[in-house]
Design a protein around this motif. Structure first.
Motif, PDB file in Angstrom:
ATOM      1  N   ALA A   1       0.830  -1.206   0.000  1.00  0.00           N
ATOM      2  CA  ALA A   1       0.000   0.000   0.000  1.00  0.00           C
ATOM      3  C   ALA A   1       0.863   1.254   0.000  1.00  0.00           C
ATOM      4  O   ALA A   1       0.543   2.245  -0.676  1.00  0.00           O
ATOM      5  N   SER A   2       1.956   1.242   0.733  1.00  0.00           N
ATOM      6  CA  SER A   2       2.857   2.400   0.776  1.00  0.00           C
ATOM      7  C   SER A   2       3.491   2.645  -0.591  1.00  0.00           C
ATOM      8  O   SER A   2       3.594   3.795  -1.043  1.00  0.00           O
ATOM      9  N   ALA A   3       3.920   1.571  -1.241  1.00  0.00           N
ATOM     10  CA  ALA A   3       4.495   1.714  -2.577  1.00  0.00           C
ATOM     11  C   ALA A   3       3.497   2.352  -3.531  1.00  0.00           C
ATOM     12  O   ALA A   3       3.836   3.246  -4.318  1.00  0.00           O
ATOM     13  N   LEU A   4       2.262   1.912  -3.462  1.00  0.00           N
ATOM     14  CA  LEU A   4       1.219   2.494  -4.306  1.00  0.00           C
ATOM     15  C   LEU A   4       1.010   3.967  -3.986  1.00  0.00           C
ATOM     16  O   LEU A   4       0.873   4.799  -4.901  1.00  0.00           O
ATOM     17  N   GLU A   5       0.999   4.316  -2.709  1.00  0.00           N
ATOM     18  CA  GLU A   5       0.826   5.712  -2.326  1.00  0.00           C
ATOM     19  C   GLU A   5       2.004   6.573  -2.789  1.00  0.00           C
ATOM     20  O   GLU A   5       1.826   7.751  -3.124  1.00  0.00           O
ATOM     21  N   PHE A   6       3.200   6.018  -2.828  1.00  0.00           N
ATOM     22  CA  PHE A   6       4.348   6.770  -3.340  1.00  0.00           C
ATOM     23  C   PHE A   6       4.160   7.077  -4.831  1.00  0.00           C
ATOM     24  O   PHE A   6       4.456   8.186  -5.291  1.00  0.00           O
ATOM     25  N   VAL A   7       3.678   6.095  -5.583  1.00  0.00           N
ATOM     26  CA  VAL A   7       3.420   6.335  -7.007  1.00  0.00           C
ATOM     27  C   VAL A   7       2.313   7.372  -7.176  1.00  0.00           C
ATOM     28  O   VAL A   7       2.404   8.272  -8.022  1.00  0.00           O
ATOM     29  N   HIS A   8       1.269   7.260  -6.369  1.00  0.00           N
ATOM     30  CA  HIS A   8       0.172   8.234  -6.446  1.00  0.00           C
ATOM     31  C   HIS A   8       0.677   9.650  -6.117  1.00  0.00           C
ATOM     32  O   HIS A   8       0.333  10.614  -6.822  1.00  0.00           O
ATOM     33  N   ALA A   9       1.509   9.766  -5.079  1.00  0.00           N
ATOM     34  CA  ALA A   9       2.049  11.082  -4.710  1.00  0.00           C
ATOM     35  C   ALA A   9       2.920  11.650  -5.818  1.00  0.00           C
ATOM     36  O   ALA A   9       2.851  12.863  -6.128  1.00  0.00           O
ATOM     37  N   TYR A  10       3.747  10.800  -6.422  1.00  0.00           N
ATOM     38  CA  TYR A  10       4.581  11.265  -7.541  1.00  0.00           C
ATOM     39  C   TYR A  10       3.705  11.789  -8.676  1.00  0.00           C
ATOM     40  O   TYR A  10       3.988  12.844  -9.279  1.00  0.00           O
ATOM     41  N   SER A  11       2.603  11.076  -8.962  1.00  0.00           N
ATOM     42  CA  SER A  11       1.731  11.494 -10.066  1.00  0.00           C
ATOM     43  C   SER A  11       1.083  12.842  -9.777  1.00  0.00           C
ATOM     44  O   SER A  11       0.906  13.660 -10.691  1.00  0.00           O
ATOM     45  N   LEU A  12       0.734  13.097  -8.518  1.00  0.00           N
ATOM     46  CA  LEU A  12       0.119  14.376  -8.167  1.00  0.00           C
ATOM     47  C   LEU A  12       1.118  15.520  -8.272  1.00  0.00           C
ATOM     48  O   LEU A  12       0.770  16.625  -8.719  1.00  0.00           O
ATOM     49  N   ILE A  13       2.358  15.274  -7.842  1.00  0.00           N
ATOM     50  CA  ILE A  13       3.395  16.303  -7.970  1.00  0.00           C
ATOM     51  C   ILE A  13       3.539  16.720  -9.435  1.00  0.00           C
ATOM     52  O   ILE A  13       3.541  17.917  -9.775  1.00  0.00           O
ATOM     53  N   HIS A  14       3.688  15.734 -10.306  1.00  0.00           N
ATOM     54  CA  HIS A  14       3.898  16.036 -11.723  1.00  0.00           C
ATOM     55  C   HIS A  14       2.625  16.595 -12.365  1.00  0.00           C
ATOM     56  O   HIS A  14       2.704  17.463 -13.244  1.00  0.00           O
ATOM     57  N   ASP A  15       1.463  16.118 -11.937  1.00  0.00           N
ATOM     58  CA  ASP A  15       0.190  16.601 -12.478  1.00  0.00           C
ATOM     59  C   ASP A  15       0.000  18.094 -12.207  1.00  0.00           C
ATOM     60  O   ASP A  15      -0.610  18.802 -13.014  1.00  0.00           O
ATOM     61  N   ASP A  16       0.508  18.571 -11.078  1.00  0.00           N
ATOM     62  CA  ASP A  16       0.337  19.973 -10.697  1.00  0.00           C
ATOM     63  C   ASP A  16       1.313  20.922 -11.379  1.00  0.00           C
ATOM     64  O   ASP A  16       1.146  22.142 -11.287  1.00  0.00           O
TER      65      ASP A  16
ATOM     66  N   ALA B   1       2.926   3.931 -19.647  1.00  0.00           N
ATOM     67  CA  ALA B   1       2.351   4.501 -20.863  1.00  0.00           C
ATOM     68  C   ALA B   1       1.035   3.861 -21.259  1.00  0.00           C
ATOM     69  O   ALA B   1       0.224   4.475 -21.963  1.00  0.00           O
ATOM     70  N   ARG B   2       0.798   2.625 -20.828  1.00  0.00           N
ATOM     71  CA  ARG B   2      -0.486   1.966 -21.091  1.00  0.00           C
ATOM     72  C   ARG B   2      -1.409   2.040 -19.875  1.00  0.00           C
ATOM     73  O   ARG B   2      -2.394   1.311 -19.787  1.00  0.00           O
ATOM     74  N   GLY B   3      -1.054   2.911 -18.943  1.00  0.00           N
ATOM     75  CA  GLY B   3      -1.854   3.109 -17.741  1.00  0.00           C
ATOM     76  C   GLY B   3      -1.972   4.585 -17.438  1.00  0.00           C
ATOM     77  O   GLY B   3      -2.380   5.386 -18.285  1.00  0.00           O
ATOM     78  N   MET B   4      -1.550   4.972 -16.212  1.00  0.00           N
ATOM     79  CA  MET B   4      -1.734   6.336 -15.742  1.00  0.00           C
ATOM     80  C   MET B   4      -1.069   7.381 -16.638  1.00  0.00           C
ATOM     81  O   MET B   4      -1.673   8.417 -16.960  1.00  0.00           O
ATOM     82  N   VAL B   5       0.174   7.149 -17.032  1.00  0.00           N
ATOM     83  CA  VAL B   5       0.881   8.125 -17.875  1.00  0.00           C
ATOM     84  C   VAL B   5       0.189   8.277 -19.223  1.00  0.00           C
ATOM     85  O   VAL B   5       0.029   9.395 -19.737  1.00  0.00           O
ATOM     86  N   GLY B   6      -0.239   7.153 -19.803  1.00  0.00           N
ATOM     87  CA  GLY B   6      -0.976   7.230 -21.060  1.00  0.00           C
ATOM     88  C   GLY B   6      -2.256   8.023 -20.906  1.00  0.00           C
ATOM     89  O   GLY B   6      -2.627   8.823 -21.788  1.00  0.00           O
ATOM     90  N   GLY B   7      -2.957   7.828 -19.789  1.00  0.00           N
ATOM     91  CA  GLY B   7      -4.168   8.582 -19.530  1.00  0.00           C
ATOM     92  C   GLY B   7      -3.907  10.066 -19.391  1.00  0.00           C
ATOM     93  O   GLY B   7      -4.692  10.908 -19.866  1.00  0.00           O
ATOM     94  N   GLN B   8      -2.794  10.422 -18.749  1.00  0.00           N
ATOM     95  CA  GLN B   8      -2.441  11.837 -18.623  1.00  0.00           C
ATOM     96  C   GLN B   8      -2.133  12.447 -19.987  1.00  0.00           C
ATOM     97  O   GLN B   8      -2.491  13.602 -20.256  1.00  0.00           O
ATOM     98  N   MET B   9      -1.484  11.666 -20.866  1.00  0.00           N
ATOM     99  CA  MET B   9      -1.223  12.161 -22.217  1.00  0.00           C
ATOM    100  C   MET B   9      -2.532  12.442 -22.946  1.00  0.00           C
ATOM    101  O   MET B   9      -2.701  13.492 -23.585  1.00  0.00           O
TER     102      MET B   9
END
Length: 302
Positions: A76-91, A156-164
């Motif tokens: 769960a912590s590993a997943l939260e780290f990825v989620h936090a990274y995505s929010l930093i870059h998303d902003d 690229a076939r998941g979250m990053v692809g969706g952001q693109m």
């Protein structure tokens, strides 16, 4: 006290958030050396905020298969780290250009853009370092599966692809059909939710039937989650959301709400939540917290 000892969702979510927060705090780097600034930015952006709903799904799924708490908490912590990274870059200005996240200045505003990029990069790397460690699971094959599945969900076939796709959606002439929006959100938001719901089954070495049921649950719940996000973007306020509302409409993005309208979108979210709950039937009463999560997702205000 395990998560399964809680019968009410709100108490279980709070317990999961506190437990995962403590684990994340221990796993995050500290120090006074030259790289301390990036350590500080990592901790600033990943600790002390958020519902930890994705972490809850990992822990709740793990209880279905009698997975040890340390394995579940590290995953769960590993997943939260990825989620936090995505929010930093998303902003970042190059992405959504948002000054507010979880009720406080976004990482690039609190520090600077370069530090924010590095903090996001480091959090993503830390996630896979955590999953690769033997404390996460004694079976290397399980650790390898977790790494592969999270990489696929985040890439690229998941979250990053969706952001693109989300960035392209602001361009004139982009496909703004309900099918295109559904595909975008299945990648951008749904992929990490799918990982969070399936991780417990991976840790517990569950069979294909159980993993399929949780995958279908995650699929429907992930779409319901995003529809509610779209509703909150037009109905919520910054104090409740902890971020700036109205940005999708201002950018001219197509959303579930802009296509369906408020009432149809709200009805669709409710229908998807009910479908998600129905997928949990094979697990009986053991999945009651996951059933309650479907009600929370459609009723939330942030």
């Amino acid at each position: 006290m395990p998560l399964s000892s809680h019968t009410r969702f709100d108490a279980a979510l709070s317990f999961a958030a506190q437990s995962v927060e403590r684990t994340m705090e221990r796993l995050l780097p500290t120090g006074e050396t030259g790289e301390a600034r990036v350590f500080e930015a990592m901790r600033y952006s990943s600790l002390g905020g958020g519902k930890r709903l994705r972490a809850f799904f990992v822990l709740a799924g793990a209880t279905l298969f009698k997975v040890g708490s340390l394995s579940a908490l590290r995953t769960a912590s590993a997943l939260e780290f990825v989620h936090a990274y995505s929010l930093i870059h998303d902003d970042l200005p190059a992405m959504d250009d948002d000054d507010l996240r979880r009720g406080k200045p976004s990482c690039h505003r609190q520090f600077d853009e370069a530090t924010a990029i590095l903090a996001g990069d480091a959090l993503q790397a830390l996630a896979f370092e955590v999953l690769a460690h033997e404390e996460t699971h004694g079976d290397p094959a399980v650790r390898l599966t977790l790494i592969a599945e999270l990489a696929k969900a985040a890439g690229a076939r998941g979250m990053v692809g969706g952001q693109m796709l989300d960035l392209l959606a602001e361009q004139e002439g982009s496909d703004q059909s309900i099918g295109a929006i559904t595909h975008l959100q299945r990648l951008k938001t749904g992929a990490l939710i799918s990982f969070s719901c399936a991780a417990g089954a991976v840790l517990g070495k569950a069979g294909d039937h159980a993993r399929s049921a949780l995958s279908m649950y995650a699929h429907d719940l992930g779409l319901a989650f995003q529809i509610v996000d779209d509703l909150l973007d037009i109905e919520g306020n910054a104090a409740e959301l902890g971020k700036t509302p109205g940005k999708d409409e201002a950018a001219g993005k197509a959303t579930f709400v802009s296509i369906l309208g408020v009432e149809r979108a709200r009805a669709q979210a409710g229908m998807l939540a009910r479908q998600a709950a129905a997928h949990l039937e094979p697990f009986g009463e053991a999945a009651d917290l996951l059933r309650q999560a479907t009600e929370f997702v459609v009723a939330r205000r942030s």
